[in-house]
Design an enzyme around this catalytic site. Structure first.
Site, PDB file in Angstrom:
ATOM      1  N   SER A  10      15.161  21.258 -16.527  1.00  0.00           N
ATOM      2  CA  SER A  10      13.974  22.057 -16.772  1.00  0.00           C
ATOM      3  C   SER A  10      14.401  23.341 -17.478  1.00  0.00           C
ATOM      4  O   SER A  10      15.501  23.843 -17.251  1.00  0.00           O
ATOM      5  CB  SER A  10      13.296  22.382 -15.445  1.00  0.00           C
ATOM      6  OG  SER A  10      12.500  23.527 -15.582  1.00  0.00           O
ATOM      7  N   HIS A  59       0.828  -1.218   0.000  1.00  0.00           N
ATOM      8  CA  HIS A  59       0.000   0.000   0.000  1.00  0.00           C
ATOM      9  C   HIS A  59       0.857   1.261   0.000  1.00  0.00           C
ATOM     10  O   HIS A  59       0.436   2.297   0.494  1.00  0.00           O
ATOM     11  CB  HIS A  59      -0.952   0.032   1.206  1.00  0.00           C
ATOM     12  CG  HIS A  59      -1.665  -1.258   1.454  1.00  0.00           C
ATOM     13  ND1 HIS A  59      -2.883  -1.569   0.895  1.00  0.00           N
ATOM     14  CD2 HIS A  59      -1.302  -2.360   2.175  1.00  0.00           C
ATOM     15  CE1 HIS A  59      -3.256  -2.777   1.279  1.00  0.00           C
ATOM     16  NE2 HIS A  59      -2.310  -3.292   2.045  1.00  0.00           N
ATOM     17  N   GLU A 105       9.533   8.300 -17.376  1.00  0.00           N
ATOM     18  CA  GLU A 105       8.159   8.788 -17.608  1.00  0.00           C
ATOM     19  C   GLU A 105       7.678   8.434 -19.010  1.00  0.00           C
ATOM     20  O   GLU A 105       6.530   8.027 -19.215  1.00  0.00           O
ATOM     21  CB  GLU A 105       8.094  10.304 -17.391  1.00  0.00           C
ATOM     22  CG  GLU A 105       8.220  10.687 -15.923  1.00  0.00           C
ATOM     23  CD  GLU A 105       8.477  12.182 -15.725  1.00  0.00           C
ATOM     24  OE1 GLU A 105       7.995  12.989 -16.531  1.00  0.00           O
ATOM     25  OE2 GLU A 105       9.175  12.533 -14.762  1.00  0.00           O
ATOM     26  N   LYS A 118      16.152  21.441 -11.204  1.00  0.00           N
ATOM     27  CA  LYS A 118      15.478  20.196 -11.588  1.00  0.00           C
ATOM     28  C   LYS A 118      16.365  19.211 -12.343  1.00  0.00           C
ATOM     29  O   LYS A 118      17.184  19.569 -13.163  1.00  0.00           O
ATOM     30  CB  LYS A 118      14.267  20.525 -12.487  1.00  0.00           C
ATOM     31  CG  LYS A 118      13.111  21.168 -11.761  1.00  0.00           C
ATOM     32  CD  LYS A 118      12.393  20.226 -10.802  1.00  0.00           C
ATOM     33  CE  LYS A 118      11.441  19.313 -11.525  1.00  0.00           C
ATOM     34  NZ  LYS A 118      10.257  20.009 -12.020  1.00  0.00           N
TER      35      LYS A 118
END
Ligand code: ARG
Length: 457
Positions: A276, A155, A289, A282
C-alpha cells in the site's frame, strides 16, 4: 484508392473512413491473411483459373510481404480499410497486374472468415496449454497437501473437515471440463469457409478441398451463406472463456479471503502481491482481485458477440466486423490472467497450522459425532438431536467437543463412551471419507494422479 473506386465518384470522408476501418484491430491477423491468400493462389493456379507462373509469382510476393512485416521492414498502413485490403494493395504495388489476379474467385467475406478461424485455432491451442499448466500446478500442490486438514464450508460457515488438496482438486476438475470445452470450440472453428465467396460461392471451377488441405482444416463449411456469416465459433469460444473466468474468479475470491488475517490460510509470494502507498503493514492480493475483476470484461465480450449476431439477416453484414475486438479481447484477457494466476498459485505459501486451527474450532466434527452414535445403533435423527444438544452445551461452556468430558456426553446420551474422541478426531473424520470423490489423503493423491495422466495426452 478504394477497392470500389470504379463504382464511386467521390473519395470517402476521412472521419467516416476511420469509422469504417478495422485495420487497427484486424492487422494482428496479417500472418493468417497471408497464409490464406497463399493457399488460395496455389489452388486457383492448380485449377487453371490463373496461370501457374502467376500463382507462383503471387505466392513469392506474399511470402516476401510476410517476411517484411515480420522483420519490421514493412509497416502496416493505419489508414488502410482492413488487413485484407492492405496486403492485396501491397502485393499489387510490388507485382503490378499479376497482384490484381489474387482476388479471383474470392471475397473479403470468406477471406475474413478464414482469417479469424486460422487465428483462433492457434489461440485456442495456446489457452488450452495454459489451462493445462494451471491444472498441473494444482495437482502437484494437491499431492503436497493431500493430508492437510482444513475446514470445508457451506454458506461460508464451517461445515465438515476436508483436506487442502481436496479443495484444490475441485478447481482442477472445473478446469479439466474447461479443457474439454476448449476442444469442442476448436472442433467448430476447424472448418474452412474459403470458397463461399461473397455469399454464393463462384462460377470458377475452384477446388475447396485443396485449400482446406493446404490450410490444415479438417472440415469445410458446407453452405456458403453459413460459411460467410457463421460466427458461432466466436460465441462458443467466448462462452468457454467466460466459464474459465468464472472459475478463476471464484478461485481468486477464495485466495483473497485466505490471505486475510481473519483466515491466513495462505500467504502470497512477494512477487505476486502489492503493498500500500500509505499503510506499511499491507500486503494486498491485487493479482487475484484483478483476475476477479477482469472476468467482467470477458462476460461483456460474450454479450457483445451475442448481441451483434442475434439480429442480422443472412449473409454477411458489416455489423460482423464488431466480432474481432470482442473475441480478441476475451482471448487476450484470459491469457493474461492465466499468465499471472498460475505462478501466483505455484509460489503461494500454504499455512497448514492455521487451517487446522480453524478446523478445530467450529464443531466441524459434529456430523462425525452423530455418525458415531448411528454406528452404535441409534437412528440418525436421534443422534443428530443429541449432538445438537452437545454443541449447544459446548458453546455455553466455551469449550469444544474434543475437550468436553465423557461424563457430560453420557448425561446427554447413554450410548457415548471414550471411543467418541477417536471418532471425532479431525484426522479420522477426513480419512474416514474415502469413498470415490472424498477428501481423504489417499483419495486426493489418486485424483491428482488421474487428472495428471488425463492432461498428459
Ligand atoms: N473488415 C471486414 C470485417 O472485419 C472484412 C470484410 C469486409 N466485407 C465487406 N463486404 N465489406 O468484417
Amino acid at each position: 484508392m478504394k477497392l470500389w473506386a470504379g463504382r464511386f465518384s467521390k473519395e470517402a470522408d476521412k472521419k467516416t473512413n476511420d469509422f469504417n476501418s478495422s485495420i487497427s484491430f484486424d492487422s494482428r491477423m496479417y500472418r493468417e491473411d497471408i497464409e490464406g491468400s497463399i493457399a488460395h493462389a496455389e489452388m486457383i493456379g492448380e485449377c487453371g483459373i490463373i496461370e501457374k507462373s502467376e500463382a507462383q509469382a503471387i505466392i513469392k510476393g506474399l511470402e516476401d510481404i510476410l517476411a517484411d512485416i515480420d522483420s519490421g521492414k514493412l509497416t502496416i498502413d493505419p489508414d488502410a480499410e482492413d488487413i485484407h485490403t492492405f496486403i492485396e494493395g501491397e502485393l499489387t504495388k510490388r507485382l503490378g497486374q499479376t497482384g490484381k489476379r489474387l482476388h479471383t474467385a474470392r471475397s473479403r467475406n470468406d477471406q475474413v472468415a478464414v482469417d479469424i478461424r486460422l487465428y483462433l485455432k492457434k489461440q485456442i491451442k495456446e489457452v488450452t496449454a495454459q489451462v493445462k499448466e494451471l491444472v498441473t500446478v494444482l495437482c502437484k500442490k494437491a499431492e503436497q497437501y493431500s493430508d492437510t486438514v482444513m475446514p470445508g464450508y457451506t454458506h461460508l460457515q464451517r461445515a465438515q473437515p476436508i483436506t487442502f488438496g481436496h479443495h484444490l482438486m475441485a478447481y482442477a476438475e472445473m478446469l479439466l471440463r474447461d479443457i474439454d470445452r476448449l476442444e469442442g470450440a476448436y472442433r467448430h472453428t476447424d472448418a474452412m469457409p474459403l470458397g463461399s465467396g461473397a455469399l454464393a460461392t463462384t462460377t470458377y471451377p475452384i477446388d475447396r478441398t485443396v485449400t482446406a488441405k493446404l490450410l490444415g482444416f479438417s472440415d469445410i463449411c458446407q453452405n456458403s451463406l453459413d460459411g460467410v456469416s457463421d460466427r458461432d465459433f466466436c460465441m462458443e469460444l467466448a462462452s468457454v472463456l467466460s466459464i474459465i473466468m468464472v472459475h478463476l474468479s471464484r478461485f481468486s475470491e477464495e485466495i483473497i479471503m485466505w490471505c486475510s488475517w481473519e483466515f491466513k490460510f495462505v500467504e502470497l509470494d512477494d512477487a505476486f502481491s502489492t503493498g500500500s502507498s500509505i499503510m506499511p503493514q499491507k500486503k494486498n492480493p491485487d493479482i487475484a482481485e484483478l483476475v476477479r475483476g477482469k472476468s467482467g470484461r470477458v462476460f461483456g465480450d460474450l454479450m457483445t458477440l451475442l448481441t451483434v449476431m442475434k439480429g442480422i439477416a443472412l449473409a454477411y453484414n458489416k455489423d460482423m466486423q464488431e466480432d474481432k475486438e470482442a473475441i480478441f479481447d476475451a482471448v487476450d484477457t484470459v491469457k493474461m490472467c492465466l499468465t499471472a494466476f498460475t505462478p501466483m498459485i505455484d509460489t503461494m505459501k500454504v499455512l497448514p497450522e492455521n487451517m487446522r486451527r480453524a478446523a478445530a474450532n467450529g464443531f466441524i466434527n459434529a456430523t462425525d459425532c452423530a455418525d458415531y452414535l448411528v454406528k452404535k445403533g441409534l437412528p440418525f435423527r436421534d443422534a443428530y438431536k443429541a449432538t445438537g444438544t452437545l454443541v449447544a452445551l459446548c458453546i455455553e461452556k466455551k469449550t469444544t467437543l474434543e475437550e468436553l468430558p465423557i461424563e457430560e456426553y453420557k448425561k446427554i446420551c447413554e450410548t457415548f463412551d471414550e471411543g467418541v474422541y477417536d471418532a471425532i478426531s479431525l484426522e479420522n473424520c477426513v480419512n474416514g471419507r474415502r469413498v470415490l470423490g472424498g477428501p481423504a489423503g489417499e483419495n486426493v493423491r489418486a485424483q491428482a494422479k488421474r487428472v495428471l495422466s488425463l492432461i498428459e495426452n
